[in-house]
Design an enzyme around this catalytic site. Structure first.
Site, short mmCIF file in Angstrom:
data_model
loop_
_atom_site.label_atom_id
_atom_site.label_comp_id
_atom_site.label_asym_id
_atom_site.label_seq_id
_atom_site.Cartn_x
_atom_site.Cartn_y
_atom_site.Cartn_z
N ASN A 1 -17.64 -2.73 20.36
CA ASN A 1 -16.32 -3.34 20.33
C ASN A 1 -15.34 -2.63 19.36
O ASN A 1 -14.14 -2.80 19.41
CB ASN A 1 -16.39 -4.86 19.92
CG ASN A 1 -17.05 -5.07 18.41
OD1 ASN A 1 -18.40 -4.75 18.61
ND2 ASN A 1 -16.57 -5.38 17.33
N SER B 1 0.90 -1.26 0.12
CA SER B 1 -0.03 0.01 0.08
C SER B 1 0.80 1.55 -0.01
O SER B 1 0.29 2.31 -0.44
CB SER B 1 -1.01 0.02 1.17
OG SER B 1 -1.78 -1.06 1.32
N GLY C 1 -15.62 -8.15 15.33
CA GLY C 1 -14.57 -8.48 16.42
C GLY C 1 -13.40 -9.22 15.66
O GLY C 1 -12.47 -9.18 16.20
N CYS D 1 -11.10 -6.61 23.06
CA CYS D 1 -12.39 -5.73 23.18
C CYS D 1 -13.41 -6.47 24.15
O CYS D 1 -14.49 -5.56 24.81
CB CYS D 1 -13.12 -5.79 21.89
SG CYS D 1 -13.07 -7.47 20.94
N HIS E 1 -20.48 -6.26 21.20
CA HIS E 1 -20.55 -7.54 22.35
C HIS E 1 -21.38 -7.32 23.45
O HIS E 1 -21.48 -6.50 24.24
CB HIS E 1 -18.91 -7.52 22.86
CG HIS E 1 -18.03 -7.77 21.71
ND1 HIS E 1 -18.31 -8.03 20.32
CD2 HIS E 1 -16.50 -7.82 21.75
CE1 HIS E 1 -17.04 -8.49 19.80
NE2 HIS E 1 -16.28 -8.24 20.50
N LEU F 1 -2.24 -2.08 14.15
CA LEU F 1 -1.69 -3.43 13.55
C LEU F 1 -2.31 -4.73 13.99
O LEU F 1 -2.47 -4.96 15.06
CB LEU F 1 -0.21 -3.42 13.54
CG LEU F 1 0.47 -2.08 12.84
CD1 LEU F 1 1.94 -1.85 13.36
CD2 LEU F 1 0.60 -2.40 11.45
N ASP F 2 -2.22 -5.86 13.07
CA ASP F 2 -2.51 -7.13 13.32
C ASP F 2 -1.21 -7.52 14.24
O ASP F 2 -0.16 -7.21 14.19
CB ASP F 2 -2.34 -7.97 12.14
CG ASP F 2 -4.06 -7.74 11.50
OD1 ASP F 2 -4.82 -7.30 12.15
OD2 ASP F 2 -3.90 -8.03 10.09
#
Length: 367
Positions: free
Chosen positions: A345, A46, A191, A159, A258, A90-91
């Site tokens: 969440n 990206s 989520g 979350c 949630h 970020l993951d």
């Protein structure tokens, strides 16, 4: 730097800006009174593109005009050196090394990832509960060689943990330690991030397993509700007042919000009545409110009197998703008290938490 000491907006960067958490950061930072988005980071595929071309936008609101033509950068600290604050969406599989690089480059990192939640000197903060844990930041900085001047890492919670600990904190403040918690969650598909749960798995179905989720709730609760040492160098993790948590987590066909069914017992006897618990929930306030953090909710907890509330579709956007909804407070025939919690969440469970954490840090002079 405090809000009163500065007339300029702080420059912020967003890591993982093309993901769902990053998109929510952009929406919630638009026209923010303290912060202005200065840099966007994403993967190398990206990088170099205007944000509008790099992102697969999945929000109900359009991309903020101020972000559309910003050029996406690789997540390298040198590209964010002018930022005062960096928000990380970020993951977890890439967050660890990147967030460490940014903090060691003397950047203030507010992370939504799980990587550093268990780290001994990293605050795990739910902004409606334990912003006093920011007091460990000077010690975290001092442990680097050479010591950092501005850099640090602060994480927000999972979350589902976030929705749970807010009413637990309010109840403990009023009635003393909770010693046992049984929580069953009904968690929204958002989520799981994008693209999320396959439609054939979630339509007309409940999935009674979310990898790692139960362990996060059971562990994170003790750190969040625990104290900080008198010399501001460690967290106590509730060693002296243990809280045992048993969690069962399910994915349900709800977009956002949630829902959690909670039963608790108290260390002190006799336990409070449901009416007393409701009053404690209604009257609870937090430091983010007293400091005037602009994204903090007016009411931390909204207690519903209707017998069938809260519900995700009806209540998830109340207070822009920054507070927590509680209903059905009643006696529990097995433990002491049981109730239903609903939290948004993708707001207080993610981006909104990080933003309020950063607002409080600014107001307290941590950044």
């Amino acid at each position: 730097m405090t809000a009163s000491a500065s007339s300029r907006k702080l420059k912020v960067g967003i890591l993982g800006a093309t993901g769902t958490v990053g998109q929510n950061f952009l929406l919630k930072l638009e026209s923010h009174p303290y912060f202005v988005v200065h840099a966007l980071g994403a993967s190398s595929r990206s990088a170099g593109q205007p944000y509008i071309k790099a992102v697969r936008w999945k929000q109900a609101y359009p991309i903020p005009e101020s972000a559309r033509q910003l050029i996406v950068q690789e997540c390298k600290a040198v590209q964010f050196k002018d930022c005062d604050i960096v928000f990380s969406g970020l993951d977890h599989d890439v967050a660890g090394e990147i967030e460490q690089e940014f903090s060691e480059a003397d950047l203030a990192v507010f992370s939504n990832a799980k990587n550093y939640r268990r780290a001994a000197l990293v605050p795990l903060i739910v902004p409606l509960v334990n912003t006093h844990h920011l007091d460990i930041v000077p010690h975290q900085r001092a442990q680097h060689e050479p010591p950092l001047k501005k850099g640090f890492i602060v994480t927000n919670a999972n979350c589902s943990t976030t929705g749970l600990v807010v009413p637990l904190k309010a109840i403990e403040d009023a009635f003393g330690p909770i010693d046992r918690v049984i929580v069953n969650t009904m968690q929204a598909i958002s989520g799981a991030g994008y693209p999320g749960v396959p439609s054939l798995d979630i339509f007309d179905n409940v999935v009674p397993f979310i990898s790692g989720e139960e362990e996060k709730i059971e562990w994170e609760t003790s750190k969040i509700l625990g104290g900080i040492s008198s010399d501001l160098t460690s967290f106590d993790l509730r060693q002296n007042q243990p809280i045992r948590v048993s969690a069962t987590c399910c994915r349900v066909p709800v977009l956002d919000g949630h829902t959690e069914s909670v039963s608790i017992s108290f260390a002190k006897r006799p336990p409070p009545t449901p009416e007393q618990v409701e009053e404690a929930l209604r009257s609870y306030t937090c430091e983010a409110q007293s400091l005037g953090a602009p994204s903090a909710p007016k009411a931390v907890i909204h207690v519903h009197e209707e017998p069938d509330r809260p519900q995700p579709r009806l209540d998830r956007y109340f207070q822009d998703g920054a507070g927590v909804n509680v209903g059905r407070v009643r006696d529990c025939p097995v433990l002491d008290i049981k109730f239903i919690v609903l939290s948004n969440n993708v707001a207080i469970g993610a981006a909104t938490s990080s933003i309020i954490n950063a607002e409080v840090a600014m107001l307290k002079g941590v950044v």
